[in-house]
Design a protein around this motif. Structure first.
Motif, PDB file in Angstrom:
ATOM      1  N   PRO A 240       0.808  -1.215   0.000  1.00 27.70           N
ATOM      2  CA  PRO A 240       0.000   0.000   0.000  1.00 27.70           C
ATOM      3  C   PRO A 240       0.843   1.266   0.000  1.00 27.70           C
ATOM      4  CG  PRO A 240       0.001  -1.006   2.174  1.00 27.70           C
ATOM      5  CD  PRO A 240       0.686  -1.978   1.253  1.00 27.70           C
ATOM      6  N   GLY A 241       0.351   2.256  -0.740  1.00 28.91           N
ATOM      7  CA  GLY A 241       1.000   3.561  -0.759  1.00 28.91           C
ATOM      8  C   GLY A 241       2.209   3.647  -1.672  1.00 28.91           C
TER       9      GLY A 241
ATOM     10  N   ASP B 221      13.448   4.056   0.924  1.00 26.56           N
ATOM     11  CA  ASP B 221      13.303   4.189   2.379  1.00 26.56           C
ATOM     12  C   ASP B 221      12.009   3.538   2.871  1.00 26.56           C
ATOM     13  OD1 ASP B 221      11.541   6.348   1.513  1.00 26.56           O
ATOM     14  OD2 ASP B 221      11.574   7.001   3.604  1.00 26.56           O
ATOM     15  N   VAL B 222      11.086   3.263   1.948  1.00 25.60           N
ATOM     16  CA  VAL B 222       9.915   2.474   2.328  1.00 25.60           C
ATOM     17  C   VAL B 222      10.245   1.012   2.054  1.00 25.60           C
ATOM     18  CG1 VAL B 222       7.544   1.914   1.687  1.00 25.60           C
ATOM     19  CG2 VAL B 222       8.219   4.292   2.002  1.00 25.60           C
ATOM     20  N   GLY B 223      10.286   0.238   3.116  1.00 29.18           N
ATOM     21  CA  GLY B 223      10.637  -1.173   2.983  1.00 29.18           C
ATOM     22  C   GLY B 223       9.597  -2.044   3.656  1.00 29.18           C
ATOM     23  N   GLU B 224       9.966  -3.285   3.894  1.00 28.30           N
ATOM     24  CA  GLU B 224       8.982  -4.250   4.380  1.00 28.30           C
ATOM     25  C   GLU B 224       8.428  -3.855   5.757  1.00 28.30           C
ATOM     26  OE1 GLU B 224       7.821  -6.111   2.175  1.00 28.30           O
ATOM     27  OE2 GLU B 224       9.463  -5.829   0.751  1.00 28.30           O
ATOM     28  N   SER B 225       9.269  -3.219   6.590  1.00 28.67           N
ATOM     29  CA  SER B 225       8.814  -2.852   7.928  1.00 28.67           C
ATOM     30  C   SER B 225       7.733  -1.767   7.847  1.00 28.67           C
ATOM     31  CB  SER B 225      10.029  -2.395   8.736  1.00 28.67           C
ATOM     32  OG  SER B 225       9.673  -1.467   9.705  1.00 28.67           O
ATOM     33  N   THR B 226       7.977  -0.759   7.010  1.00 29.68           N
ATOM     34  CA  THR B 226       6.978   0.295   6.825  1.00 29.68           C
ATOM     35  C   THR B 226       5.695  -0.272   6.223  1.00 29.68           C
ATOM     36  OG1 THR B 226       8.622   2.040   6.624  1.00 29.68           O
ATOM     37  CG2 THR B 226       6.495   2.441   5.564  1.00 29.68           C
TER      38      THR B 226
ATOM     39  N   ASP C  88       8.125   5.738  -3.321  1.00 25.79           N
ATOM     40  CA  ASP C  88       6.933   6.336  -2.708  1.00 25.79           C
ATOM     41  C   ASP C  88       7.177   7.836  -2.668  1.00 25.79           C
ATOM     42  OD1 ASP C  88       4.768   7.156  -1.254  1.00 25.79           O
ATOM     43  OD2 ASP C  88       5.199   5.946   0.522  1.00 25.79           O
ATOM     44  N   GLY C  89       6.467   8.556  -3.499  1.00 20.87           N
ATOM     45  CA  GLY C  89       6.714   9.993  -3.586  1.00 20.87           C
ATOM     46  C   GLY C  89       8.086  10.258  -4.166  1.00 20.87           C
TER      47      GLY C  89
ATOM     48  N   ARG D 282       1.914  -0.271   7.649  1.00 20.82           N
ATOM     49  CA  ARG D 282       0.777   0.259   6.900  1.00 20.82           C
ATOM     50  C   ARG D 282      -0.356  -0.758   6.826  1.00 20.82           C
ATOM     51  NH1 ARG D 282       3.621   3.399   1.720  1.00 20.82           N
ATOM     52  NH2 ARG D 282       4.640   4.993   3.012  1.00 20.82           N
TER      53      ARG D 282
ATOM     54  N   SER E  60      10.986   9.627  -2.807  1.00 21.95           N
ATOM     55  CA  SER E  60      12.072   8.878  -2.210  1.00 21.95           C
ATOM     56  C   SER E  60      12.088   7.432  -2.721  1.00 21.95           C
ATOM     57  CB  SER E  60      11.863   8.928  -0.697  1.00 21.95           C
ATOM     58  OG  SER E  60      12.876   8.261  -0.051  1.00 21.95           O
TER      59      SER E  60
END
Lengths: 565, 565
Positions: free
Chosen positions: B61-62, B462-467, B456-457, B471, B459
């Motif tokens: 998502p996102g 920096d969005v990885g599995e943890s983020t 994502d946007g 979500r 970047s």
């Protein structure tokens, strides 16, 4: 051919029902696939046909079930004469317990198998409803409603259509229906009965729209048997067949093929075990003695002497089949050369999940047989050719397409018109749109509010559009929270702000840059003598929101908390 | 027939490549549909074929885009001789700018239209890459790689297949391909060229798997024209045709039909306007003078004299078509009797969104024509029958199915084997699995790490599995936050706890019950002399988590914040 008339959506509350008229309003199931529920009103009394659930989609995250909206009848619960169920699928019976909570004494009418499934469901809800078992050919009276029941063929045994006689005229509701001419149980849809009703004169015909867009005829269920026979006959290792847990005839065919090839059967999945137990008890499923083995015993048998019948055909992530596809099932691990059959449709919206399971199984080396590469599924709903048979038998004065999205309703309306029903007598009325049958003519008279009622965990209705909207924002972008303790006398922050995020970034330093901006803003609010915590929170939200939009072009939820100390 | 060999996933890093060998590893596109990128290594140098993006699914998502994982080559960027692009679709060129950021000087090779689309994309990224334009029949040399280009037919003009000659042998990569024998531009897939390569001896053949499960042959694109002619010819009101913004030949057919029926054309959607401008400039789209009008002018014309060609065929919620379906488009409002054509496929995962658009349009009274009820789309990928032609022309020693999920790869492998390729020479190697071609034999030698790289946007990475995991939890159940200010000396809460939730409940009193439980727990921690904020937070989390599980059976994220004062 006259074109279908697409009505504009009425905005008015309906006027009082004309004397002697019949009012029809769907609280679910028209304009959507699921949560079927139609309310009939005559002489001040109500009759409810079906009371099912809808399964949520992407835009309803975290929701377990969606119920029909009972608000339109909540002040009139005492007027309900009966709830009549056409068959035992969840989208026709699943919401009944929620309605029965408010009126546990309303009689629930249905055929034997339907009521057996409802009773099991009510037991989980700790309800003991008043059950009235009926069968095709019978008639019952409930207040001003005289009901007559007709056998119909569908993807579950013991489905019925319902004729409703009142002083306003004769109504026929198909429920879910198809016209398999070679049904496994030899129980045909009663076309002759429908024709007899047609002779009497059907004033309003409510017709299943699900497959109205599909040309031709649905292949007989019976033709799946030989395909299963071929697939299972050549298997030399483990065989797993997944299908719907209520599809007794499909399971019967799997059992018959297993017997032929010397395999015993292990049922996998709670609902499969429960429903097949009920079906066998009622004589609807014929299980030779000793055919069934439990899962533990099955695991000790040679691989070519057992067959697993499993749930999970829709790719449900927690199902046994999904676990097998991920290599995470506690007992069954798929090996190269195993055979897995998905003897089921793919419900729209489940494609990604089902293909995920298929790919997982293929990657482990399984031969995966599904409706895309073999005839291992047929639909339970009449295709266009069958619907024409229905219209020609019934010859209705007025038609209301039910059970379907707009594209299905419109396609069904076109079929009705092609058989000679006047376009203005084919009424497309989605959930909440009120149709009155007066002097033999059906027409839209108004609209009542019909929303989505969500079940999430133990609670009904407290999750609404505001909560879902928050979940969608949080699910897309996570949140950034900023907590500040402020001295309410001076407006001074008594400690540095605490800033953290979840679902925003994996980078632990992602939010470092915004801290000085927040501190600067807090100095400003203090300097301006702002002590109101709400205004301070708004100022903080604005600074962080602007920063994240500019630096990241993302839109997390921004949650400032100002604690007065 | 020998069965396909499904390899187990190797866990080892590959050993050094044997002298004179060729190493092949996909960093995307094998085991998934999208982000195609294959790295070839020979004599210490690298060649990259395609560099595309993947569009995210529900479990991401996102996320805006998913890139191939460049980590496997990040230490070897200087070894890259060239990036060669087979055609201009996003899943083949979309990630190139992200790779070019690190090596802006690498030559990018492709045909005229492909490079024009790439240049437009690079401009948005403020990059000016080194472009090397090639055409079918040409050869170029890049370090130890000699490339030869072949015309192939696909759903975008100017696609090429690539032959790669090195000392290790001859490799042929189809890119995306089909064998339309009546292509609109008369540019056939060069089967004779492939046959000539086959005579020379193709050591490794990488073949598009997308439609390997589909029996037979794809219908010629040309057959869509008469269907459009019939649909548009009988329209008396507004007509809107949606299709992919890169499908020049589809748009050409729409234009031709519009001209025939005296309608002018308005292009709707930024990418449609841009791409068709490029195609017209390059002579690939033939637009009669004065045919195009802009949207404002089109709105002033009689409804039966204009046709809108729009993006949004995948149900993208912000697209013009989705807005029309919701009745929210600024200029175009759908009326009963309008005609909307979705001249496009439905990409798996988009079904719900596309059907949502169709239902919205039907509800407004539009006639909606789509691939489910008329032949208004054909696929761009070779079906099984066409793939057999390819295998029989090329007669490869080794085969690697590319572009597809596991079920596609396996079906493609079966086809190769049926044409006579030995099962052990058909290598299914998903993303990251390393294949070495040594002495004319292809074999798996190890595996490199290949993960998902999310954009994502602004970047990347920096969005990885943890983020994403956060979500998913937030999106399902929202959160409950509890903020307490605690005196660090005594461990005493200096103010009542602040408890709030988002995405949890619409009921403003939902959390009232838990406040006393938290206060009780804070008294307990104070009484036990606990002053550590982390321990206090954990205690609060436990109490709230237990309460919400028992009272609601839900699992929101629980976020305690303890502020030391």
């Amino acid at each position: 051919m006259t074109d279908v008339i697409i009505p504009s959506r009425p905005s008015n509350n309906p006027p009082p029902l004309a004397d002697g008229g019949l009012r029809i309003v769907a609280l679910g199931g028209i304009g959507e696939v699921g949560r079927n529920m139609t309310v009939f009103e005559h002489a001040g009394r109500l009759l409810i046909v079906d009371c099912g659930v809808l399964f949520p989609e992407d835009m309803q995250p975290g929701v377990d079930l969606i119920l029909p909206d009972f608000r339109a009848i909540e002040d009139r619960l005492d007027d309900i004469e009966a709830i009549v169920l056409t068959h035992g699928h969840e989208d026709h019976i699943g919401a009944a317990p929620f309605l029965l909570r408010s009126r546990p004494d309303v009689p629930v009418i249905g055929s034997k198998f339907t009521l057996a499934l409802l009773a099991a469901k009510c037991k989980e809800h700790r309800l003991s409803p008043v059950l009235v078992e009926v069968a095709e050919g019978e008639r019952t009276q409930h207040g001003p409603f005289e009901l007559e029941y007709f056998a119909v063929n569908h993807s579950i045994p013991d489905a019925i259509a319902i004729a409703i006689r009142t002083a306003a005229g004769l109504v026929l509701h198909t429920g879910d229906i198809k016209l398999d001419q070679l049904p496994l149980d030899n129980r045909l849809t009663d076309l002759a009965g429908f024709h007899r009703l047609g002779d009497e004169g059907v004033d309003l015909f409510l017709v299943d729209s699900t497959n109205a867009e599909v040309p031709g005829f649905v292949t007989p269920e019976r033709e799946i048997g030989p395909v299963l026979d071929q697939v299972i006959g050549k298997a030399t290792q483990r065989v797993i067949v997944a299908c719907f847990a209520s599809h007794v005839h499909r399971v019967q065919q799997i059992l018959d093929v297993a017997v032929k090839h010397g395999r015993r059967i292990a049922l996998v999945g709670r609902s499969m075990v429960r429903n097949m137990g009920i079906a066998a008890d009622l004589g609807l499923l014929h299980v030779p003695d000793g055919l069934l083995v439990d899962l533990d015993a099955a695991m000790l048998m040679p691989e070519d002497e057992v067959l697993f019948v499993s749930t999970g055909s829709q790719g449900e992530p927690l199902s046994a089949l999904s676990r097998m596809a991920r290599g995470e099932h506690r007992q069954i691990s798929i090996r190269s050369g195993d055979t897995v059959v998905l003897a089921s449709s793919m419900i729209p919206g489940n494609e990604t999940a089902v293909f995920g399971v298929v790919n997982g199984l293929v990657r482990l080396g399984a031969h995966v047989v599904h409706q895309g590469n073999a005839k291992v599924h047929v639909s339970g709903h009449a295709a266009a050719g069958e619907l024409l048979f229905l219209y020609n038998a019934v010859r209705p004065s007025n038609v209301m397409p039910v059970h379907g999205e707009w594209k299905h309703l419109r396609a069904n309306a076109e079929l009705a018109i092609r058989t000679g029903v006047a376009a203005e007598q084919v009424v497309i009325a989605e959930d909440g749109v009120v149709v009155d049958l007066v002097d033999g003519k059906a027409a839209i008279s108004g609209r009542v509010e019909v929303g989505h009622v969500y079940v999430d965990g133990l609670s009904v209705g407290d999750v609404g559009e505001s909560t879902l909207s928050d979940r969608l924002i949080l699910g897309e972008g996570g949140f950034i929270s900023i907590t500040v303790a402020v001295d309410t006398a001076s407006g001074r922050a008594v400690a540095p702000p605490t800033i953290s995020g979840r679902g925003f970034s994996d980078d632990p330093k992602a939010l470092d840059q915004v801290v000085p901006l927040v501190e600067m803003e807090l100095s400003r609010t203090e300097a301006e003598g702002i002590t109101d915590t709400h205004r301070i929170a708004q100022a903080v939200r604005r600074v962080v929101g602007r920063w994240v939009a500019e630096s990241y072009r993302r839109r997390p939820m921004i949650i400032p908390t100002v604690i007065p100390v």
